[in-house]
Motif scaffolding. Structure first.
Motif, PDB file in Angstrom:
ATOM      1  N   THR A   1      -1.708  14.565  -1.364  1.00  0.00           N
ATOM      2  CA  THR A   1      -1.929  13.537  -2.389  1.00  0.00           C
ATOM      3  C   THR A   1      -1.986  12.115  -1.805  1.00  0.00           C
ATOM      4  OG1 THR A   1       0.437  13.609  -2.814  1.00  0.00           O
ATOM      5  CG2 THR A   1      -0.985  14.802  -4.345  1.00  0.00           C
ATOM      6  N   MET A   2      -1.703  11.965  -0.515  1.00  0.00           N
ATOM      7  CA  MET A   2      -1.811  10.625   0.074  1.00  0.00           C
ATOM      8  C   MET A   2      -3.280  10.305   0.346  1.00  0.00           C
ATOM      9  SD  MET A   2       0.077   8.796   3.246  1.00  0.00           S
ATOM     10  CE  MET A   2      -0.488   9.727   4.643  1.00  0.00           C
TER      11      MET A   2
ATOM     12  N   PHE B   1      11.215   8.149   4.806  1.00  0.00           N
ATOM     13  CA  PHE B   1      11.260   7.507   6.124  1.00  0.00           C
ATOM     14  C   PHE B   1      12.665   6.977   6.407  1.00  0.00           C
ATOM     15  CE2 PHE B   1       6.685   6.767   4.890  1.00  0.00           C
ATOM     16  CZ  PHE B   1       6.225   7.867   5.613  1.00  0.00           C
TER      17      PHE B   1
ATOM     18  N   PRO C   1       7.514  12.150   2.224  1.00  0.00           N
ATOM     19  CA  PRO C   1       8.631  12.101   3.174  1.00  0.00           C
ATOM     20  C   PRO C   1       9.503  10.857   2.998  1.00  0.00           C
ATOM     21  CG  PRO C   1       6.498  11.929   4.297  1.00  0.00           C
ATOM     22  CD  PRO C   1       6.209  12.217   2.881  1.00  0.00           C
TER      23      PRO C   1
ATOM     24  N   LYS D   1      -3.491  12.738   3.487  1.00  0.00           N
ATOM     25  CA  LYS D   1      -2.887  14.072   3.570  1.00  0.00           C
ATOM     26  C   LYS D   1      -2.413  14.479   2.182  1.00  0.00           C
ATOM     27  CE  LYS D   1       0.148  16.749   6.545  1.00  0.00           C
ATOM     28  NZ  LYS D   1       1.248  16.742   7.505  1.00  0.00           N
TER      29      LYS D   1
ATOM     30  N   ARG E   1       9.249  13.121   9.346  1.00  0.00           N
ATOM     31  CA  ARG E   1       7.876  13.147   9.863  1.00  0.00           C
ATOM     32  C   ARG E   1       7.602  12.075  10.918  1.00  0.00           C
ATOM     33  NH1 ARG E   1       4.396  15.555   5.792  1.00  0.00           N
ATOM     34  NH2 ARG E   1       5.799  16.723   4.449  1.00  0.00           N
TER      35      ARG E   1
ATOM     36  N   THR F   1      -3.331  10.517  10.893  1.00  0.00           N
ATOM     37  CA  THR F   1      -3.004  11.109   9.592  1.00  0.00           C
ATOM     38  C   THR F   1      -3.151  10.083   8.470  1.00  0.00           C
ATOM     39  OG1 THR F   1      -1.419  12.553  10.690  1.00  0.00           O
ATOM     40  CG2 THR F   1      -1.235  12.373   8.296  1.00  0.00           C
TER      41      THR F   1
ATOM     42  N   HIS G   1       6.222   5.985  -1.141  1.00  0.00           N
ATOM     43  CA  HIS G   1       7.267   6.181  -0.137  1.00  0.00           C
ATOM     44  C   HIS G   1       8.532   5.389  -0.445  1.00  0.00           C
ATOM     45  CE1 HIS G   1       4.948   8.806   2.458  1.00  0.00           C
ATOM     46  NE2 HIS G   1       3.903   8.031   2.246  1.00  0.00           N
TER      47      HIS G   1
ATOM     48  N   HIS H   1       0.785  -1.236   0.000  1.00  0.00           N
ATOM     49  CA  HIS H   1       0.000   0.000   0.000  1.00  0.00           C
ATOM     50  C   HIS H   1       0.821   1.292   0.000  1.00  0.00           C
ATOM     51  CE1 HIS H   1      -3.867  -2.038   0.704  1.00  0.00           C
ATOM     52  NE2 HIS H   1      -3.208  -2.844   1.504  1.00  0.00           N
TER      53      HIS H   1
ATOM     54  N   PHE I   1      -6.630   5.885   4.245  1.00  0.00           N
ATOM     55  CA  PHE I   1      -6.630   4.424   4.383  1.00  0.00           C
ATOM     56  C   PHE I   1      -7.730   3.956   5.325  1.00  0.00           C
ATOM     57  CE2 PHE I   1      -2.554   5.145   2.425  1.00  0.00           C
ATOM     58  CZ  PHE I   1      -2.473   4.078   1.530  1.00  0.00           C
TER      59      PHE I   1
ATOM     60  N   ASN J   1       7.431  14.915  -3.212  1.00  0.00           N
ATOM     61  CA  ASN J   1       6.840  15.517  -2.009  1.00  0.00           C
ATOM     62  C   ASN J   1       6.479  14.521  -0.912  1.00  0.00           C
ATOM     63  OD1 ASN J   1       4.917  14.424  -3.611  1.00  0.00           O
ATOM     64  ND2 ASN J   1       3.420  16.070  -3.384  1.00  0.00           N
TER      65      ASN J   1
ATOM     66  N   LEU K   1       8.473   9.791  -4.611  1.00  0.00           N
ATOM     67  CA  LEU K   1       7.795  11.017  -5.063  1.00  0.00           C
ATOM     68  C   LEU K   1       8.537  12.213  -4.485  1.00  0.00           C
ATOM     69  CD1 LEU K   1       3.943  10.578  -4.444  1.00  0.00           C
ATOM     70  CD2 LEU K   1       5.191  10.340  -6.592  1.00  0.00           C
TER      71      LEU K   1
ATOM     72  N   LEU L   1      -7.347  -0.226   5.607  1.00  0.00           N
ATOM     73  CA  LEU L   1      -6.515  -0.923   6.587  1.00  0.00           C
ATOM     74  C   LEU L   1      -7.144  -0.777   7.974  1.00  0.00           C
ATOM     75  CD1 LEU L   1      -2.955   0.255   5.433  1.00  0.00           C
ATOM     76  CD2 LEU L   1      -4.019  -1.971   5.011  1.00  0.00           C
TER      77      LEU L   1
ATOM     78  N   VAL M   1       2.346  -1.039  10.290  1.00  0.00           N
ATOM     79  CA  VAL M   1       3.148  -0.308   9.294  1.00  0.00           C
ATOM     80  C   VAL M   1       3.980   0.769   9.987  1.00  0.00           C
ATOM     81  CG1 VAL M   1       3.146   0.980   7.131  1.00  0.00           C
ATOM     82  CG2 VAL M   1       1.325  -0.587   7.586  1.00  0.00           C
TER      83      VAL M   1
HETATM   84  C1  HEC Z   1      -0.274   8.168  -3.561  1.00  0.00           C
HETATM   85  C2  HEC Z   1       0.981   8.279  -2.844  1.00  0.00           C
HETATM   86  C3  HEC Z   1       1.051   7.829  -1.397  1.00  0.00           C
HETATM   87  C4  HEC Z   1       0.704   6.608  -0.867  1.00  0.00           C
HETATM   88  C5  HEC Z   1       0.138   5.399  -1.587  1.00  0.00           C
HETATM   89  C6  HEC Z   1       1.022   6.690   0.547  1.00  0.00           C
HETATM   90  N1  HEC Z   1       1.514   7.913   0.856  1.00  0.00           N
HETATM   91 FE1  HEC Z   1       2.076   8.555   2.709  1.00  0.00          FE
HETATM   92  N2  HEC Z   1       2.396  10.413   1.954  1.00  0.00           N
HETATM   93  C7  HEC Z   1       2.342  10.767   0.629  1.00  0.00           C
HETATM   94  C8  HEC Z   1       2.659  12.184   0.499  1.00  0.00           C
HETATM   95  C9  HEC Z   1       2.751  12.968  -0.797  1.00  0.00           C
HETATM   96  C10 HEC Z   1       2.876  12.673   1.807  1.00  0.00           C
HETATM   97  C11 HEC Z   1       3.213  14.108   2.227  1.00  0.00           C
HETATM   98  C12 HEC Z   1       1.916  14.849   2.475  1.00  0.00           C
HETATM   99  C13 HEC Z   1       2.221  16.299   2.782  1.00  0.00           C
HETATM  100  O1  HEC Z   1       2.368  17.059   1.836  1.00  0.00           O
HETATM  101  O2  HEC Z   1       2.341  16.640   3.972  1.00  0.00           O
HETATM  102  C14 HEC Z   1       2.725  11.514   2.704  1.00  0.00           C
HETATM  103  C15 HEC Z   1       2.887  11.570   4.063  1.00  0.00           C
HETATM  104  C16 HEC Z   1       2.931  10.482   4.895  1.00  0.00           C
HETATM  105  C17 HEC Z   1       3.270  10.518   6.296  1.00  0.00           C
HETATM  106  C18 HEC Z   1       3.648  11.769   7.093  1.00  0.00           C
HETATM  107  C19 HEC Z   1       2.398  12.340   7.711  1.00  0.00           C
HETATM  108  C20 HEC Z   1       2.677  13.660   8.359  1.00  0.00           C
HETATM  109  O3  HEC Z   1       2.470  13.771   9.571  1.00  0.00           O
HETATM  110  O4  HEC Z   1       3.099  14.588   7.673  1.00  0.00           O
HETATM  111  C21 HEC Z   1       3.204   9.243   6.761  1.00  0.00           C
HETATM  112  C22 HEC Z   1       3.486   8.761   8.168  1.00  0.00           C
HETATM  113  C23 HEC Z   1       2.800   8.409   5.646  1.00  0.00           C
HETATM  114  N3  HEC Z   1       2.654   9.192   4.530  1.00  0.00           N
HETATM  115  C24 HEC Z   1       2.633   7.053   5.724  1.00  0.00           C
HETATM  116  C25 HEC Z   1       2.097   6.288   4.682  1.00  0.00           C
HETATM  117  C26 HEC Z   1       1.769   4.887   4.821  1.00  0.00           C
HETATM  118  C27 HEC Z   1       1.973   4.068   6.070  1.00  0.00           C
HETATM  119  C28 HEC Z   1       1.247   4.493   3.625  1.00  0.00           C
HETATM  120  C29 HEC Z   1       0.704   3.126   3.260  1.00  0.00           C
HETATM  121  C30 HEC Z   1      -0.307   2.588   4.144  1.00  0.00           C
HETATM  122  C31 HEC Z   1       1.277   5.643   2.744  1.00  0.00           C
HETATM  123  N4  HEC Z   1       1.801   6.706   3.425  1.00  0.00           N
HETATM  124  C32 HEC Z   1       0.846   5.638   1.432  1.00  0.00           C
HETATM  125  C33 HEC Z   1       2.029   9.935  -0.417  1.00  0.00           C
HETATM  126  C34 HEC Z   1       1.559   8.644  -0.301  1.00  0.00           C
END
Ligand code: HEC
Length: 104
Positions: free
Chosen positions: A79-80, A56, A54, A77, A61, A72, A42, A37, A83, A52, A50, A87, A95
Motif C-alpha cells: 500500500t506504500m 521505525f 513498519p 511496496k 526493516r 524500495t 509511518h 510525505h 515516490f 501494516n 497503520l 522525491l 529521509v
Molecule cells: C500510504 C501509506 C504510506 C506512506 C505515505 C509511506 N509508507 Fe512506507 N510503508 C507503508 C507500508 C504499508 C509498508 C509495508 C509494506 C509491506 O507490506 O512490506 C511500508 C514500508 C516502508 C519501508 C520498509 C521497506 C521494506 O524493505 O520492507 C520503508 C523504508 C518505508 N516504508 C519508508 C517510507 C518513507 C521514507 C516514506 C515517505 C517518503 C513512506 N514510507 C511513505 C506505507 C506507507
C-alpha cells in the motif's frame, strides 16, 4: 600524505557544516520530508499509524543498506505508493538518514 588527509577532513567538515551541500545526507531536511510525505502512515517519531506499516521507532526493516531502502521507496511496496518522480534520490537518502535516528 598528512597534507592530503588534512584537506580531505576539511572537505568533509565543510560538507557537514555548509547547509545545502549534498555530499552527506541531511537529517534535518529528512525530517521535513518525512513530515510531509511519510508521517501519515509511518507516524510521528516512527510510531506507525497503520497496522501494516513498519515501526521505525523499533528499527523495523531498517537492517538493510541505504541503496536497498532507496530502491524500495522509489518503487513503492504494497500500500506504500511509489515516490519515483515525487522525491529526488538525495531527498530519499535524507529521509533514510532521518529514519535511522528514530530507533529508541
Ligand atoms: C500510504 C501509506 C504510506 C506512506 C505515505 C509511506 N509508507 Fe512506507 N510503508 C507503508 C507500508 C504499508 C509498508 C509495508 C509494506 C509491506 O507490506 O512490506 C511500508 C514500508 C516502508 C519501508 C520498509 C521497506 C521494506 O524493505 O520492507 C520503508 C523504508 C518505508 N516504508 C519508508 C517510507 C518513507 C521514507 C516514506 C515517505 C517518503 C513512506 N514510507 C511513505 C506505507 C506507507
Amino acid at each position: 600524505m598528512k597534507f592530503l588527509s588534512r584537506i580531505a577532513s576539511s572537505v568533509l567538515a565543510a560538507a557537514v557544516l555548509v547547509p545545502g551541500t549534498s555530499l552527506a545526507a541531511n537529517v534535518i531536511a529528512g525530517q521535513r520530508i518525512y513530515s510531509q510525505h511519510c508521517i501519515g502512515c509511518h507516524g510521528p517519531g516512527g510510531h506507525s499509524a497503520l497496522p501494516n506499516a513498519p515501526h521505525f521507532s523499533r528499527g523495523e526493516r531498517l537492517m538493510q543498506p541505504d541503496m536497498m531502502l532507496l530502491a524500495t521507496i522509489k518503487a513503492g511496496k504494497m500500500t506504500m505508493p511509489s515516490f519515483n518522480g515525487i522525491l529526488r534520490d538525495q531527498e530519499i537518502l535524507d529521509v533514510i538518514a532521518y529514519l535511522r535516528t528514530l530507533q529508541r
